[in-house]
Write an enzyme that holds these catalytic residues in place. Sequence first.
Site, PDB file in Angstrom:
ATOM      1  N   SER A   6       0.809  -1.219   0.000  1.00  7.27           N
ATOM      2  CA  SER A   6       0.000   0.000   0.000  1.00  7.27           C
ATOM      3  C   SER A   6       0.843   1.270   0.000  1.00  7.27           C
ATOM      4  O   SER A   6       0.399   2.316  -0.485  1.00  7.27           O
ATOM      5  CB  SER A   6      -0.943   0.004   1.200  1.00  7.27           C
ATOM      6  OG  SER A   6      -0.210  -0.171   2.410  1.00  7.27           O
ATOM      7  N   ASP A  44      -5.073   6.388  10.190  1.00  7.13           N
ATOM      8  CA  ASP A  44      -4.713   5.063  10.704  1.00  7.13           C
ATOM      9  C   ASP A  44      -3.301   5.029  11.275  1.00  7.13           C
ATOM     10  O   ASP A  44      -2.857   4.009  11.809  1.00  7.13           O
ATOM     11  CB  ASP A  44      -4.845   4.006   9.604  1.00  7.13           C
ATOM     12  CG  ASP A  44      -3.958   4.281   8.389  1.00  7.13           C
ATOM     13  OD1 ASP A  44      -3.093   5.179   8.449  1.00  7.13           O
ATOM     14  OD2 ASP A  44      -4.134   3.586   7.364  1.00  7.13           O
ATOM     15  N   ASN A  48       3.720  -5.846   5.400  1.00  8.40           N
ATOM     16  CA  ASN A  48       2.521  -6.606   5.770  1.00  8.40           C
ATOM     17  C   ASN A  48       2.864  -7.973   6.363  1.00  8.40           C
ATOM     18  O   ASN A  48       2.084  -8.519   7.162  1.00  8.40           O
ATOM     19  CB  ASN A  48       1.611  -6.777   4.545  1.00  8.40           C
ATOM     20  CG  ASN A  48       0.911  -5.483   4.181  1.00  8.40           C
ATOM     21  OD1 ASN A  48       0.323  -4.807   5.028  1.00  8.40           O
ATOM     22  ND2 ASN A  48       1.001  -5.099   2.912  1.00  8.40           N
ATOM     23  N   GLY A  99      -1.974  -4.307   0.851  1.00  7.35           N
ATOM     24  CA  GLY A  99      -2.090  -5.561   1.581  1.00  7.35           C
ATOM     25  C   GLY A  99      -1.165  -6.657   1.086  1.00  7.35           C
ATOM     26  O   GLY A  99      -1.157  -7.761   1.654  1.00  7.35           O
ATOM     27  N   HIS A 110      -0.397   4.804   7.064  1.00  7.86           N
ATOM     28  CA  HIS A 110      -0.184   5.212   5.678  1.00  7.86           C
ATOM     29  C   HIS A 110       0.098   6.718   5.575  1.00  7.86           C
ATOM     30  O   HIS A 110      -0.681   7.520   6.100  1.00  7.86           O
ATOM     31  CB  HIS A 110      -1.400   4.851   4.826  1.00  7.86           C
ATOM     32  CG  HIS A 110      -1.646   3.379   4.761  1.00  7.86           C
ATOM     33  ND1 HIS A 110      -2.561   2.741   5.574  1.00  7.86           N
ATOM     34  CD2 HIS A 110      -1.080   2.414   3.986  1.00  7.86           C
ATOM     35  CE1 HIS A 110      -2.558   1.447   5.298  1.00  7.86           C
ATOM     36  NE2 HIS A 110      -1.668   1.223   4.344  1.00  7.86           N
TER      37      HIS A 110
END
Length: 377
Positions: free
Chosen positions: A198, A345, A264, A235, A348
């Site tokens: 991402s 979040d 991830n 992801g 990111h």
Amino acid sequence: MKKLLILAAAAAFSACACAASARAAEAKPEAKKAAKKKGAEPVAATVGEKKSAKWSDTTEKAAATPEQKAVLKHGKATSVTGELVEVSCFLQLGKRGEKHVPCGTKCIQNGQPMGIVDDKGTLYVLFAEAHDPRRDGQVDLKATFLPLLAKRVTVSGMAEEHKGVHALYVDTGALGAPAAPAPAPAAKPQVLLVIGDSLSAGYGLETGSGWVALLHKRLQDKSLPWRVVNASISGETTAGGMQRLPALLQRDHPGLVVIELGGNDALRGLSLAATQSNLRSMVSACQHFGARVLLVGMRIPPNYGPAYTRGFDELFARVARLQHVPLVPFLLADVVDHPDWFQSDNIHPTAAAQPTMLDTVWPVLEPLLRDASGRRS
């Protein structure tokens, strides 16, 4: 007309007069084939322009004799495109192309005439118009046309045809400055493949604002012959990237691959040994395919435990060392100290952080791009 055009042509290549018609007849079928091939070839140089290929006012005033005036009346403004040849070598020996150059050059230097064989197989013998019919043939055409021997050219002038002999009187006002050779076709850009998660896919960002999109713009600004293909997926893990990579290599044939994966894996607490193995397998696959590789590392917060955190930090350097590839140690090195550069979040980065992320990658990436471009050229 200066002992008539046929006499001038005959004096230039008297030994070839009989061979001309025979060679032209033999060349007709092959000329049609050549026309199909030659038609798509670039012109090496252009001398004059058809719209200005006409006797000038100065020339008309200089035409003192009936023969000279006849040339003015009957000559036809023409542009001829075809292969430049030395007339005697072509007519007597049928020589064309690069094999014709040694023989043709010697003959031209010894005063033999030059001509153009068009796509229909018609030979046009070149003469100098010189803006004055009384000086026809006195201007040396060698300086302009000798370097173009066996090349495809376009020349404009006044065409005359007498008893099957075609002549093209070149406007010498256009000589000495033929158009520069056609530039070689631009090299097809190499592919820079980015396979990441991402952080490279631009999660939560407007299209075109991620660091990979900014990389594409920078390459354009710096005129670097690379086309960016972003195969990043939010992801994505190293296992997923390893599965997708072979098809991407076959599809895009990249010259350079940027691998930005592993974050991830850590978020899911996956085996560090498996992550390292997957990354090594990806790098090996790229190298086997002939692509260079840049590995981009990641780090994780300490709440995963000191052993796991330290092991994760170290695996990127280990893979880079074992596989002999350059490494960007931490993509977010200059971003983590700016809490306002993260989305809600706290994982990111925002659009504000993307130029800094690119600047972190660029010092390691740019030399690879330039080195690969230099090797290719």
